[in-house]
Structure formats: C-alpha cells, structure tokens
Design a protein around this motif. Structure first.
Motif, mmCIF file in Angstrom:
data_model
loop_
_atom_site.group_PDB
_atom_site.id
_atom_site.type_symbol
_atom_site.label_atom_id
_atom_site.label_comp_id
_atom_site.label_asym_id
_atom_site.label_seq_id
_atom_site.Cartn_x
_atom_site.Cartn_y
_atom_site.Cartn_z
ATOM 1 N N ARG A 1 -6.715 8.183 -12.298
ATOM 2 C CA ARG A 1 -5.696 8.720 -11.389
ATOM 3 C C ARG A 1 -4.822 7.578 -10.864
ATOM 4 O O ARG A 1 -5.319 6.523 -10.469
ATOM 5 N N ARG A 2 -3.508 7.805 -10.841
ATOM 6 C CA ARG A 2 -2.590 6.785 -10.355
ATOM 7 C C ARG A 2 -2.705 6.679 -8.836
ATOM 8 O O ARG A 2 -2.608 7.662 -8.116
ATOM 9 N N VAL A 3 -2.919 5.449 -8.356
ATOM 10 C CA VAL A 3 -3.146 5.201 -6.929
ATOM 11 C C VAL A 3 -1.973 4.458 -6.306
ATOM 12 O O VAL A 3 -1.513 4.799 -5.216
ATOM 13 N N LEU A 4 -1.474 3.432 -7.014
ATOM 14 C CA LEU A 4 -0.450 2.558 -6.450
ATOM 15 C C LEU A 4 0.447 2.038 -7.562
ATOM 16 O O LEU A 4 -0.032 1.668 -8.636
ATOM 17 N N THR A 5 1.761 2.017 -7.295
ATOM 18 C CA THR A 5 2.718 1.460 -8.246
ATOM 19 C C THR A 5 3.625 0.473 -7.520
ATOM 20 O O THR A 5 4.206 0.796 -6.480
ATOM 21 N N LEU A 6 3.723 -0.740 -8.065
ATOM 22 C CA LEU A 6 4.647 -1.752 -7.554
ATOM 23 C C LEU A 6 5.720 -1.965 -8.614
ATOM 24 O O LEU A 6 5.400 -2.249 -9.774
ATOM 25 N N SER A 7 6.995 -1.837 -8.210
ATOM 26 C CA SER A 7 8.095 -1.927 -9.178
ATOM 27 C C SER A 7 9.085 -3.014 -8.766
ATOM 28 O O SER A 7 9.757 -2.879 -7.731
ATOM 29 N N ASP A 8 9.144 -4.094 -9.574
ATOM 30 C CA ASP A 8 10.088 -5.201 -9.312
ATOM 31 C C ASP A 8 10.151 -5.530 -7.824
ATOM 32 O O ASP A 8 11.226 -5.571 -7.221
ATOM 33 N N LEU A 9 9.000 -5.755 -7.247
ATOM 34 C CA LEU A 9 8.886 -5.907 -5.796
ATOM 35 C C LEU A 9 9.154 -7.352 -5.381
ATOM 36 O O LEU A 9 8.477 -8.273 -5.830
ATOM 37 N N TYR A 10 10.149 -7.527 -4.516
ATOM 38 C CA TYR A 10 10.446 -8.834 -3.931
ATOM 39 C C TYR A 10 10.127 -8.761 -2.443
ATOM 40 O O TYR A 10 10.684 -7.928 -1.722
ATOM 41 N N LEU A 11 9.215 -9.618 -2.007
ATOM 42 C CA LEU A 11 8.756 -9.578 -0.614
ATOM 43 C C LEU A 11 9.597 -10.502 0.253
ATOM 44 O O LEU A 11 10.182 -11.472 -0.230
ATOM 45 N N PRO A 12 9.624 -10.222 1.558
ATOM 46 C CA PRO A 12 10.206 -11.214 2.462
ATOM 47 C C PRO A 12 9.459 -12.543 2.286
ATOM 48 O O PRO A 12 8.266 -12.549 1.999
ATOM 49 N N HIS A 13 10.137 -13.639 2.439
ATOM 50 C CA HIS A 13 9.573 -14.991 2.314
ATOM 51 C C HIS A 13 9.343 -15.395 0.852
ATOM 52 O O HIS A 13 8.651 -16.364 0.587
ATOM 53 N N ARG B 1 -5.006 2.145 -10.908
ATOM 54 C CA ARG B 1 -5.466 3.496 -11.265
ATOM 55 C C ARG B 1 -6.968 3.621 -11.013
ATOM 56 O O ARG B 1 -7.729 2.677 -11.255
ATOM 57 N N GLY B 2 -7.392 4.800 -10.567
ATOM 58 C CA GLY B 2 -8.812 5.082 -10.381
ATOM 59 C C GLY B 2 -9.429 4.265 -9.259
ATOM 60 O O GLY B 2 -8.742 3.584 -8.499
ATOM 61 N N PRO B 3 -10.770 4.291 -9.165
ATOM 62 C CA PRO B 3 -11.467 3.611 -8.057
ATOM 63 C C PRO B 3 -11.677 2.121 -8.307
ATOM 64 O O PRO B 3 -12.783 1.599 -8.201
ATOM 65 N N ALA C 1 7.235 -0.255 -3.399
ATOM 66 C CA ALA C 1 5.778 -0.128 -3.404
ATOM 67 C C ALA C 1 5.473 1.322 -3.077
ATOM 68 O O ALA C 1 5.773 1.786 -1.973
ATOM 69 N N GLU C 2 4.899 2.046 -4.045
ATOM 70 C CA GLU C 2 4.677 3.483 -3.864
ATOM 71 C C GLU C 2 3.185 3.802 -3.962
ATOM 72 O O GLU C 2 2.528 3.480 -4.960
ATOM 73 N N THR C 3 2.645 4.411 -2.914
ATOM 74 C CA THR C 3 1.254 4.866 -2.942
ATOM 75 C C THR C 3 1.238 6.350 -3.301
ATOM 76 O O THR C 3 2.103 7.111 -2.860
ATOM 77 N N HIS C 4 0.245 6.751 -4.083
ATOM 78 C CA HIS C 4 0.163 8.131 -4.561
ATOM 79 C C HIS C 4 -1.023 8.878 -3.949
ATOM 80 O O HIS C 4 -1.274 10.033 -4.306
ATOM 81 N N VAL C 5 -1.772 8.222 -3.068
ATOM 82 C CA VAL C 5 -2.922 8.833 -2.396
ATOM 83 C C VAL C 5 -2.874 8.428 -0.925
ATOM 84 O O VAL C 5 -2.099 7.555 -0.524
ATOM 85 N N THR C 6 -3.738 9.039 -0.117
ATOM 86 C CA THR C 6 -3.836 8.676 1.295
ATOM 87 C C THR C 6 -4.304 7.227 1.408
ATOM 88 O O THR C 6 -5.299 6.837 0.801
ATOM 89 N N THR C 7 -3.568 6.432 2.193
ATOM 90 C CA THR C 7 -3.802 4.985 2.261
ATOM 91 C C THR C 7 -4.067 4.556 3.705
ATOM 92 O O THR C 7 -3.430 5.053 4.637
ATOM 93 N N ARG C 8 -5.024 3.640 3.863
ATOM 94 C CA ARG C 8 -5.295 3.044 5.178
ATOM 95 C C ARG C 8 -5.367 1.531 5.023
ATOM 96 O O ARG C 8 -5.863 1.024 4.015
ATOM 97 N N PHE C 9 -4.891 0.834 6.067
ATOM 98 C CA PHE C 9 -4.845 -0.623 6.043
ATOM 99 C C PHE C 9 -5.518 -1.162 7.292
ATOM 100 O O PHE C 9 -5.188 -0.762 8.411
ATOM 101 N N LEU C 10 -6.500 -2.068 7.096
ATOM 102 C CA LEU C 10 -7.186 -2.705 8.218
ATOM 103 C C LEU C 10 -6.722 -4.161 8.296
ATOM 104 O O LEU C 10 -7.122 -4.994 7.489
ATOM 105 N N ARG D 1 -11.079 -6.332 -10.581
ATOM 106 C CA ARG D 1 -9.882 -7.060 -11.007
ATOM 107 C C ARG D 1 -9.536 -8.123 -9.962
ATOM 108 O O ARG D 1 -9.536 -7.842 -8.769
ATOM 109 N N TRP D 2 -9.261 -9.343 -10.438
ATOM 110 C CA TRP D 2 -8.891 -10.446 -9.561
ATOM 111 C C TRP D 2 -7.408 -10.741 -9.761
ATOM 112 O O TRP D 2 -6.944 -10.881 -10.898
ATOM 113 N N LEU D 3 -6.658 -10.834 -8.649
ATOM 114 C CA LEU D 3 -5.228 -11.115 -8.705
ATOM 115 C C LEU D 3 -4.913 -12.340 -7.853
ATOM 116 O O LEU D 3 -5.425 -12.464 -6.730
#
Length: 546
Positions: free
Chosen positions: A340-352, A363-365, A396-405, A523-525
């Motif tokens: 299942r698709r969870v998160l998609t990042l597309s040509d993302l340029y962040l501040p800084h 995708r998936g767990p 940055a697009e989330t496709h499921v319910t997301t929480r951030f701590l 997965r390590w990034l």
C-alpha cells in the motif's frame, strides 16, 4: 595525562532538594582508575551525583571528595556564542602572549602568561583534530558552530586541562554519527578515572565496568554493557526462581498452620468431652487442660512464626526481581497492508537546501531509518512531511493517517493530565476506555491523573507516544525525531516494546544505531544534501572511523 593516583569517594553522602525531596541518604561510592559507566532509571540521581562530585551542588550530609583534578562535562552545555574558540578552550591569554613574544614583545607579563605551556597552540589544534574539529580553527566564534561541535569544544577544553578525573553526563546527546565516533575514540583513549553517565549503548560498550544506581545504592558489574546485561539476566533468572521457591514455602506454611489449627481444635473438643463425662479426677483434668493450652499456644506460635518468616523470604525474593515494567499493547488499527502506498516525495526541495530529487515512495509497513549529520535537514524533512513546513518546491504527499512526534514532545498540554492529553486525540473514547489503554503504557491509577508538566523525561515520552498511538483514527505512518534523546535504558526498552506492537509504516530520525537496529529497520536513508540509500554497515563505519 597525569598518571598520579586518582579516585572518587562518597562517604555517607546525603542530598535533599530545597523542597525536602531526598535523593541520597548515607550514600557510599568509591571509583578508581578506568572507565566507569553509571546507569540507572530516569530520576535515580545520576546527574545529581555528578554535580555533587564536581562541586556544583553541596551535600546536605556526608561528603564527596576527589583525589586529583576534576573535569566535568554537564548534560547541557551552554557556551557564550560571542566567545572565540581559543577563549572557549581557555587558552586565549596564553596564546595571545605567545604570539606577542614571537612578534618581539618579550615582556615579563607575556612570559608569565605563557608559563611552561609553550606548545599550547599545537596541543589545542591536536586535541581539536582528535575530536574531528581541526577545520574550525581557533579564531572562529562559538556562534558559528553547531550544537554538537560546541559539546566537543567543551570536551576539548577539559582534555587540554589534563584532569585526572573526568565526569561526563550524557555526552553523546545531540551529537551526530561522526561526532559520536570521535567521542567514542576519545573515551577509549582515556587513561585516568572516568565516571560516565549515558544511555548510549555504543558508548557503554567502551567502559571497563558498570555501576548500576538503583534505590540510592550502587551495584557493580565488571565489563562493558553487554557483559552487564548477561550478568543481570542470570541474576534475574535466579531471583525469579527464588520467588517461586519462596511462594511454594509460603503455601506450605499456610497448609501446616491450617492443619495445626484443625488438630488443636480436635484436642480441645476431646478435652471438653472428657470433662463432660468426668472420666478423670478434676485436678488431673485441670492440669491436662493447662498443659494442652500451653502446648497449643506454642504450636500456634511456632507455625505462625514459620509463616511470617516464609513471607519475609518471599518479600526479599520479590524485591530482588526488577520491576522495569514492559509495555504490552495491541494496535491492529495501525496495520498497513504490504504494497500500500504510504508516502510520496516528488522533486522535494527543503528550506535550507536539502532535497529529494525525482520521486521517492514508501509502501507498506516499512521501517525507515533517517540518518545524517546535524544540520543536514532531517527534522526539516519530517516537519515538511507532517505538513508543518512548506517546501521551497516539489511536494510531500501522505496517503494514510500520519502522526509526528518531535524532539520537544510538544504534542502534550503541560497543564492537562495524561488522561486528558490522550482523550484529546481520541475524542470518541470514554474515560474508562482511555484509562484502560493507558494502563498498557504503564499509567495506572493516580499516575494517569498527573499533569504532563510534572512527568519525568521517560514518563513524558511515554505519554506523548501513547497519545499518538491511541489516537483516532490510528496512525498508519508514524514519524519520530531523535526519540531516544534523554531516555534512560529502561525507557528505551519500553519504546522498543511499544514499536514492536505498531503495525504501520515508521520513519525514525536518529543517531542511535543500536536502537535503530533493535526496531527492525528495513531501509536506511542518508540525508547529506540529497536523500540517498545507505546501509547499517556504512552507518557503523561512520561511527567507528568518523
């Protein structure tokens, strides 16, 4: 380093906070040469003990003394941002005098300022180089350094002072992988007395012995943290066997006491019957009655004492078993099906400046570890995914319910109770349902009614994690930013327990490699200008060789 004998001694040490809360009462400790890792639960007094030894706090009774000179690195390092690096290192005056002498100003004041320390500049640069800070030089200001570099500069100042006793309080907090590797090397090369408070397993693998502070006393274990865990596991197995033996003894003593009471009751009835039938002279029956009563009393006392002693042995056996409670929960609503698709990042340029070129998907767990140096943009990326920051470009697009701590745990209302905080995230749940769920996070009874602002670091983290995991709808993407910072080892284990029950996708930004490995990262990034794949082996190589 000086090789003069050095040691730390605490004799009948007592300390109370101004409100009367006791921390130590008649505490005893002797620490000799070598690297000692001081561990214990949050709130057990580890940082307070280091402050007492360093003279930052005064004991209310007894004393702590140090044979030798002391260097102390507190948990929170605050340096004036306007200071130059040579000022932060404490060598500015000697260095300026040395340069003046070299320029021809051979005054008495300049020679006095240099003293015997003619190689002060070379030593300072060599120490900075040892800690991976050679590039910062001596003329920059502290304000130009990162938080991790400031910690290492403070450590460099201590090493330049050549103390014989070094006290370090959570030195790897806020250090990235490379900085941690350099600190590990500095610790390994230390030859004096070191007392080190840390929850960093990698660092504790480099000590010579473990001092476990618990209930105001220290228990000693030879070897590093792995050796400690093995010895503790053996101790706990033996303690649990003793509990079972003691429980069986209590039950046996209860049965014997009950049997004794039945026998005594029978004797009493027999005596009454004999008396009623008057088969023996009155004087004989009276003597027999008195003897029976005395015998019954002694018998009853003997069995009661045996039961009391059995219960005492049981209490002692139970005390020897540690109650570092485990979180055990079921979170079926967090389940994410494979693929299942969870998160998609597309040509993302962040501040800084950091960026994620092209398209990247989760995708998936999956369990993703996000690593990178301090300032590389890990927190910025997580906040952007959570919708708290707007990217420079891309999406940055989330496709499921997301929480951030976040690191600051600011999902909690300080003035509200734990129950009230969790109820805000699960408004449909009844008070009883919220309390029942919180019990699995070790908030039972009155603990659940405490205001968030009064919780310890570990409790606060547990409450924040409970609020997110018990939220409605349940999160299927959970993002954590440096979750093990300031958690004791027991709290880290509790966090690992909780995440074992989580069934969704997980993204964790952390420098704590053993923790990342313990939660089953798939997965390590590495975020280093751009987001790119890496491996656990590559991350460990960075730790070991900086």
């Amino acid at each position: 380093m000086s090789h003069a004998p050095a040691s730390i001694t605490c004799s009948a040490l007592s300390f109370d906070w101004p409100d009367g809360t006791p921390v130590f009462d008649g505490f005893q400790l002797t620490v000799g040469p070598g690297r000692t890792g001081l561990i214990g639960l949050n709130g057990s007094g580890k940082s307070t003990l280091l402050k007492l030894i360093a003279g930052e706090l005064a004991p209310t009774g007894g004393q702590s003394s140090v044979a030798g000179s002391v260097g102390y690195l507190p948990q929170t390092v605050t340096l004036d941002t306007a200071l130059r690096v040579d000022e932060a290192l404490g060598i500015h005056t000697a260095r300026a005098a040395l340069h003046a002498i070299e320029a021809g100003e051979a005054t008495e004041a300049n020679f006095a300022a240099v003293g015997d320390d003619w190689d002060v500049e070379e030593r300072a640069l060599a120490t900075l180089d040892q800690l991976g800070l050679a590039r910062i030089g001596l003329d920059r200001t502290v304000g130009e350094l990162s938080g991790g570099e400031s910690v290492l500069v403070r450590l460099a100042a201590l090493l330049l002072d050549r103390p014989t006793v070094l006290l370090l309080d959570e030195p790897t907090n806020n250090l990235d992988l490379r900085a941690r590797g350099r600190l590990y090397a500095a610790v390994e090369s230390w030859s004096g007395v070191m007392l080190l408070v840390s929850h960093d397993r990698e660092l504790l693998e480099r000590v010579d012995q473990i001092a476990d502070l618990r209930d105001g006393e220290v228990r000693w274990y030879g070897g590093n943290f792995t050796d400690y865990e093995e010895m503790l596991a053996a101790e706990q197995d033996a303690a649990e066997r003793m509990v079972r033996v003691a429980e069986a003894d209590v039950q046996r003593q209860k049965r014997e006491l009950a049997d004794a009471r039945v026998k005594l009751a029978r004797r009493k009835r027999y005596g009454q019957k004999m008396s009623e039938n008057k088969r023996e002279p009155k004087i004989v029956m009276g003597a027999r009655k008195r003897a029976a009563q005395e015998s019954a009393g002694k018998h009853r006392i003997m069995h009661t004492e045996k039961l009391a002693k059995a219960r005492e042995r049981l209490d002692q056996a139970v005390e020897a078993v540690r109650d570092d409670a485990e979180i055990r929960i079921e979170l079926p609503a967090t389940l994410v099906p494979p693929g299942r698709r969870v998160l998609t990042l597309s040509d993302l340029y962040l501040p800084h400046g950091a960026r994620v070129p092209g398209e990247w998907e989760l995708r998936g767990p999956e369990r993703v570890a996000l690593v990178g140096s301090n300032g590389s943009g890990k927190t910025t990326l997580l906040r952007t995914i959570a919708g708290q920051l707007t990217p420079e470009s891309g999406a940055a697009e989330t496709h499921v319910t997301t929480r951030f701590l976040p690191q600051r745990l600011d999902v909690l209302d300080e003035n509200s109770s734990v129950v009230e905080n969790v109820a805000r995230f699960a408004p449909q749940a009844t008070d009883n349902q919220v309390r029942a769920r919180l019990a699995h996070f070790l908030f039972r009874g009155g603990r659940a009614d405490r205001p968030a602002g009064t919780l310890s670091g570990g409790e606060r983290f547990r409450a924040a994690l409970a609020a997110l995991l018990l939220a409605e709808p349940a999160p299927q993407l959970l993002m954590l930013d440096e979750p093990t910072n300031n958690l004791d080892l027991s709290s880290v284990r509790q966090l690992t327990d909780a995440l074992e029950s989580y069934r969704g996708a997980l993204v964790v930004a952390s420098h704590d490699v053993p923790f990342l490995e313990s939660i089953g990262v798939t997965r390590w990034l590495l975020l280093d200008g751009e987001l790119r794949p890496t491996t656990a082996a590559e991350v460990r190589e960075t730790l070991w060789h900086g």
